[in-house]
Design a protein around this motif. Structure first.
Motif, PDB file in Angstrom:
ATOM      1  N   GLY A   1      14.132  15.044   3.362  1.00 39.14           N
ATOM      2  CA  GLY A   1      13.667  15.379   4.633  1.00 39.14           C
ATOM      3  C   GLY A   1      12.223  14.919   4.855  1.00 39.14           C
ATOM      4  N   VAL A   2      11.752  14.189   3.759  1.00 42.68           N
ATOM      5  CA  VAL A   2      10.231  13.687   3.965  1.00 42.68           C
ATOM      6  C   VAL A   2      10.646  11.989   4.599  1.00 42.68           C
ATOM      7  CG1 VAL A   2       8.261  12.689   2.787  1.00 42.68           C
ATOM      8  CG2 VAL A   2       9.265  14.898   2.230  1.00 42.68           C
TER       9      VAL A   2
ATOM     10  N   GLY B   1      11.038  18.859   5.580  1.00 42.89           N
ATOM     11  CA  GLY B   1      10.166  17.928   6.111  1.00 42.89           C
ATOM     12  C   GLY B   1       8.899  17.542   5.050  1.00 42.89           C
TER      13      GLY B   1
ATOM     14  N   MET C   1       0.977  -1.300  -0.207  1.00 43.71           N
ATOM     15  CA  MET C   1       0.107   0.014  -0.223  1.00 43.71           C
ATOM     16  C   MET C   1       1.057   1.308  -0.033  1.00 43.71           C
ATOM     17  SD  MET C   1      -2.868   1.556   0.123  1.00 43.71           S
ATOM     18  CE  MET C   1      -3.723   3.198   0.733  1.00 43.71           C
ATOM     19  N   THR C   2       1.755   1.379   1.008  1.00 43.94           N
ATOM     20  CA  THR C   2       2.697   2.421   1.158  1.00 43.94           C
ATOM     21  C   THR C   2       3.460   2.663  -0.051  1.00 43.94           C
ATOM     22  OG1 THR C   2       2.688   2.278   3.169  1.00 43.94           O
ATOM     23  CG2 THR C   2       4.198   3.823   2.520  1.00 43.94           C
TER      24      THR C   2
ATOM     25  N   TRP D   1       7.680  19.325  -4.789  1.00 45.47           N
ATOM     26  CA  TRP D   1       6.841  19.293  -5.958  1.00 45.47           C
ATOM     27  C   TRP D   1       5.371  18.625  -5.776  1.00 45.47           C
ATOM     28  CZ3 TRP D   1       8.445  21.790 -10.569  1.00 45.47           C
ATOM     29  CH2 TRP D   1       9.538  21.909 -10.532  1.00 45.47           C
ATOM     30  N   LEU D   2       5.116  18.341  -4.553  1.00 45.37           N
ATOM     31  CA  LEU D   2       3.812  17.720  -4.456  1.00 45.37           C
ATOM     32  C   LEU D   2       3.082  18.781  -3.495  1.00 45.37           C
ATOM     33  CD1 LEU D   2       4.842  14.129  -2.666  1.00 45.37           C
ATOM     34  CD2 LEU D   2       4.253  14.822  -4.973  1.00 45.37           C
TER      35      LEU D   2
ATOM     36  N   PRO E   1      12.334  10.546   6.741  1.00 41.96           N
ATOM     37  CA  PRO E   1      12.289  10.067   8.300  1.00 41.96           C
ATOM     38  C   PRO E   1      11.010  10.371   8.795  1.00 41.96           C
ATOM     39  CG  PRO E   1      14.242  11.498   7.811  1.00 41.96           C
ATOM     40  CD  PRO E   1      13.344  11.370   6.570  1.00 41.96           C
ATOM     41  N   ARG E   2      10.036  11.043   8.338  1.00 37.41           N
ATOM     42  CA  ARG E   2       8.655  11.614   9.002  1.00 37.41           C
ATOM     43  C   ARG E   2       8.228  10.503   8.547  1.00 37.41           C
ATOM     44  NH1 ARG E   2       6.812  17.407   7.958  1.00 37.41           N
ATOM     45  NH2 ARG E   2       5.619  16.884   9.989  1.00 37.41           N
ATOM     46  N   LEU E   3       8.277   9.986   7.342  1.00 38.52           N
ATOM     47  CA  LEU E   3       7.342   8.914   6.771  1.00 38.52           C
ATOM     48  C   LEU E   3       7.596   7.607   7.786  1.00 38.52           C
ATOM     49  CD1 LEU E   3       7.507   9.040   3.015  1.00 38.52           C
ATOM     50  CD2 LEU E   3       5.677   9.691   4.437  1.00 38.52           C
TER      51      LEU E   3
ATOM     52  N   ARG F   1       4.428  11.497 -10.088  1.00 43.90           N
ATOM     53  CA  ARG F   1       3.861  12.687 -10.316  1.00 43.90           C
ATOM     54  C   ARG F   1       4.726  13.760 -10.140  1.00 43.90           C
ATOM     55  NH1 ARG F   1      -1.966  13.271  -7.258  1.00 43.90           N
ATOM     56  NH2 ARG F   1      -2.595  11.044  -7.824  1.00 43.90           N
ATOM     57  N   GLU F   2       5.564  13.545  -9.015  1.00 47.33           N
ATOM     58  CA  GLU F   2       6.726  14.636  -8.786  1.00 47.33           C
ATOM     59  C   GLU F   2       7.645  14.632  -9.889  1.00 47.33           C
ATOM     60  OE1 GLU F   2       8.443  13.322  -5.251  1.00 47.33           O
ATOM     61  OE2 GLU F   2       9.392  15.307  -4.561  1.00 47.33           O
TER      62      GLU F   2
ATOM     63  N   ALA G   1       5.890   4.092   7.929  1.00 48.79           N
ATOM     64  CA  ALA G   1       5.944   3.473   6.763  1.00 48.79           C
ATOM     65  C   ALA G   1       7.294   2.676   7.093  1.00 48.79           C
ATOM     66  CB  ALA G   1       6.232   4.567   5.715  1.00 48.79           C
TER      67      ALA G   1
ATOM     68  N   ARG H   1       6.189  16.724 -12.891  1.00 47.72           N
ATOM     69  CA  ARG H   1       6.212  18.079 -12.836  1.00 47.72           C
ATOM     70  C   ARG H   1       7.472  19.113 -12.851  1.00 47.72           C
ATOM     71  NH1 ARG H   1       2.248  17.400  -7.566  1.00 47.72           N
ATOM     72  NH2 ARG H   1       0.462  16.777  -8.984  1.00 47.72           N
ATOM     73  N   ARG H   2       8.507  18.154 -13.147  1.00 51.21           N
ATOM     74  CA  ARG H   2       9.766  18.756 -12.988  1.00 51.21           C
ATOM     75  C   ARG H   2      10.052  18.823 -14.521  1.00 51.21           C
ATOM     76  NH1 ARG H   2      14.392  17.146  -8.901  1.00 51.21           N
ATOM     77  NH2 ARG H   2      13.130  17.015  -7.028  1.00 51.21           N
TER      78      ARG H   2
ATOM     79  N   LEU I   1      14.673   9.554  16.146  1.00 52.35           N
ATOM     80  CA  LEU I   1      15.568   9.833  14.910  1.00 52.35           C
ATOM     81  C   LEU I   1      17.041   9.849  15.007  1.00 52.35           C
ATOM     82  CD1 LEU I   1      13.120  12.491  13.258  1.00 52.35           C
ATOM     83  CD2 LEU I   1      13.390  10.009  12.629  1.00 52.35           C
TER      84      LEU I   1
ATOM     85  N   ALA J   1       1.480   5.965   4.678  1.00 52.36           N
ATOM     86  CA  ALA J   1       2.315   5.716   5.732  1.00 52.36           C
ATOM     87  C   ALA J   1       1.821   5.049   7.233  1.00 52.36           C
ATOM     88  CB  ALA J   1       3.519   6.700   5.941  1.00 52.36           C
TER      89      ALA J   1
ATOM     90  N   LEU K   1       2.934   8.921  -6.411  1.00 48.90           N
ATOM     91  CA  LEU K   1       3.362  10.174  -5.834  1.00 48.90           C
ATOM     92  C   LEU K   1       4.828  10.573  -6.343  1.00 48.90           C
ATOM     93  CD1 LEU K   1       1.737  10.823  -2.581  1.00 48.90           C
ATOM     94  CD2 LEU K   1       0.861  11.444  -4.637  1.00 48.90           C
TER      95      LEU K   1
ATOM     96  N   THR L   1       1.439   3.761  -3.217  1.00 49.30           N
ATOM     97  CA  THR L   1       1.309   5.438  -3.127  1.00 49.30           C
ATOM     98  C   THR L   1       2.535   6.178  -3.155  1.00 49.30           C
ATOM     99  OG1 THR L   1      -0.327   4.613  -1.263  1.00 49.30           O
ATOM    100  CG2 THR L   1       0.452   6.997  -1.472  1.00 49.30           C
TER     101      THR L   1
END
Lengths: 229, 272
Positions: free
Chosen positions: A67-68, B144, A1-2, B148-149, A70-72, A12-13, A77, A16-17, B122, B161, A9, A5
């Motif tokens: 940057g994203v 974070g 699932m993750t 582009w999203l 670690p938060r995921l 898509r990212e 995730a 867009r470039r 972390l 997630a 995404l 996704t």
């Protein structure tokens, strides 16, 4: 699932470039046009161009997500979901790019084993994604990663294809399968190429997963003992 | 007719409300939205969030009586961090319970962000003992996000997630954003947002999966006055809902709003 996704995404990212995408898509074409008069040379150079384009784009996508990620992980995730999803997206992009250029070669060149050209380009695109990801994992800064990819690509092009150094390059399989496709060699060339490609893919995919598993590891703390004030 | 009332009732029952009472509350809220000629989804926000909000409201004793602190959500005992020869801090103790807000203060470079990253898991501490609630939301000082999203795509990504369905993640994210007086655009990539709006997105992403403990690293960077006030109102709402909040700040006039202050400055750690 993750993973799905993340894959959707990431695609898509990348989409867009637009300017970067246009440059990346056109890059293999210049490689091809330089030696268009020689079928073997042009298709191998085109394949290396695809490899460079896909691995460079993957490198930038991996770095942009630094940057994203670690938060995921904190949200729940898994490393395999995040990195696997990104590899699915970039491998898909690589296969689309290879497919487009395969049509060009089909129209522009006369090749008996055309399917093997498709195999060479497809396999190279599939290796390029985890290879770019591994370089991005090992060299976190974009400039350093891009220079490393440039070095690998330059050595790949300049090294004697029959020499030892060339065999240690990630896209040596393209040379073997290309020779089988264009110059009419035996099937041992094909199998050697496939074996090399399989080994490099496993190494790069396993390597990138291992590096990110280390980098994105979370400290596991025990939950506090249930006590009220 | 949407299935909002059914989802609302189902969530109420899941949260422990008797089925009969859930039906009654469902009928009342639907009628309330009907009086304003509005769809309940638009009027109240996502069914599961409004159900949680309503249950919290029903369970709170009275507005005038402050609620007792809940169970421990974060406990640091003798935590230290060292980078090679440089000791960043040592002997840091802090306990934060549900329904409490703790502030980490101190001069630049004293390790506030490092300590928060250690709390999140972390960064690893050099020493000490840490116990922490499992569900944690982390909001970094900057970054974070993926430039582009769009904001909605971030909700989908972070929702996935956390195991949320895409639609639920988007509606939850949009609802949480509205509480910070922000309505995310459908097509605008994050890199085109102002710094303050990006931080609002960061806050929403930190809260999206309903964590018990929120770790916020100066999350109001770039906020205007109104957004800043909205942020602290939001912190109080989290506290009232029984969540634990740890916020890194250098704005000392806000310390009267918090239950604990951990000064990492001159003493290198110590809860007062």
């Amino acid at each position: 699932m993750t993973a799905l996704t993340v894959a959707g995404l990431s695609a898509r990212e990348v989409g867009r470039r637009r300017t970067a995408l246009l440059l990346v898509i056109s890059l293999p074409l210049w490689f091809y046009l330089v030696r268009r008069d020689l079928t073997g040379q042009s298709t191998r150079m085109l394949t290396l161009g695809i490899a460079w384009a896909v691995s460079t784009l993957t490198l930038f996508v991996v770095n942009a997500a630094r940057g994203v990620d670690p938060r995921l992980r904190l949200s729940g995730a898994s490393v395999a979901g995040i990195i696997g999803g990104r590899l699915i997206a970039m491998s898909g992009f690589g296969l689309l790019l290879a497919g487009g250029y395969l049509i060009l070669v089909g129209v522009d060149q006369d090749i008996d084993r055309f399917w093997a050209i498709g195999l060479m380009m497809g396999i190279t695109a599939l290796i390029a994604a985890p290879f770019g990801s591994l370089v991005g994992a090992l060299l976190p800064r974009e400039l350093e990663g891009a220079l490393a990819l440039l070095s690998v690509c330059a050595v790949q092009m300049l090294a004697d294809p029959a020499g030892t150094i060339a065999k240690f390059m990630p896209f040596w399989s393209a040379r073997e399968i290309g020779t089988y496709a264009v110059d009419g060699g035996g099937t041992d060339l094909l199998w050697r190429g496939l074996a090399h490609a399989g080994a490099v893919w496993l190494l790069c995919t396993g390597g990138t997963l291992a590096v990110f598993a280390y980098r994105l590891r979370l400290a596991r703390y025990p939950e506090p003992v249930l006590e009220r004030a | 007719m949407s299935d909002w009332p059914l989802r609302f009732e189902a969530e109420l029952v899941r949260l422990g409300v008797q089925p009969e009472r859930a039906r009654q509350l469902g009928a009342e809220t639907t009628a309330q939205a009907g009086e304003h000629a509005a769809d309940p989804d638009r009027f109240f926000g996502p069914a599961h969030l409004y159900a949680r909000h309503l249950v919290a409201e029903l369970q709170s004793p009275t507005a005038a009586v402050p609620s007792l602190p809940g169970p421990v959500m974060l406990r640091l005992a003798g935590v230290s961090k060292r980078y090679r020869r440089r000791e960043v801090f040592s002997g840091v103790d802090l306990t934060v319970r549900g329904g409490e807000v703790a502030a980490i203060v101190g001069a630049n470079g004293c390790g506030k962000s490092t300590l928060l990253r250690i709390c999140a898991g972390l960064t690893r501490p050099t020493g000490g003992d840490i116990r922490r609630a499992r569900r944690v939301g982390f909001v970094p000082q900057d970054g974070g996000t993926a430039g582009w999203l769009t904001a909605e795509e971030h909700f989908t990504l972070f929702g996935a997630a956390a195991g949320m369905a895409p639609r639920k993640a988007r509606s939850t994210g949009t609802h949480l954003a509205s509480r910070l007086a922000w309505r995310p655009g459908h097509r605008q990539p994050v890199q085109e947002l102002s710094g303050g709006t990006r931080q609002k997105l960061n806050l929403v992403l930190g809260e999206l999966h309903g964590p018990d403990l929120l770790l916020l690293d100066e999350p109001y960077q770039g906020f205007d006055q109104g957004s800043y006030l909205d942020f602290w109102r939001q912190v109080r709402e989290w506290r009232d809902a029984g969540r634990a909040v740890v916020v890194v700040t250098h704005l000392l006039h806000e310390l009267e709003n918090v239950d604990h202050v951990l000064d990492l400055g001159a003493h290198g750690g110590g809860d007062r």
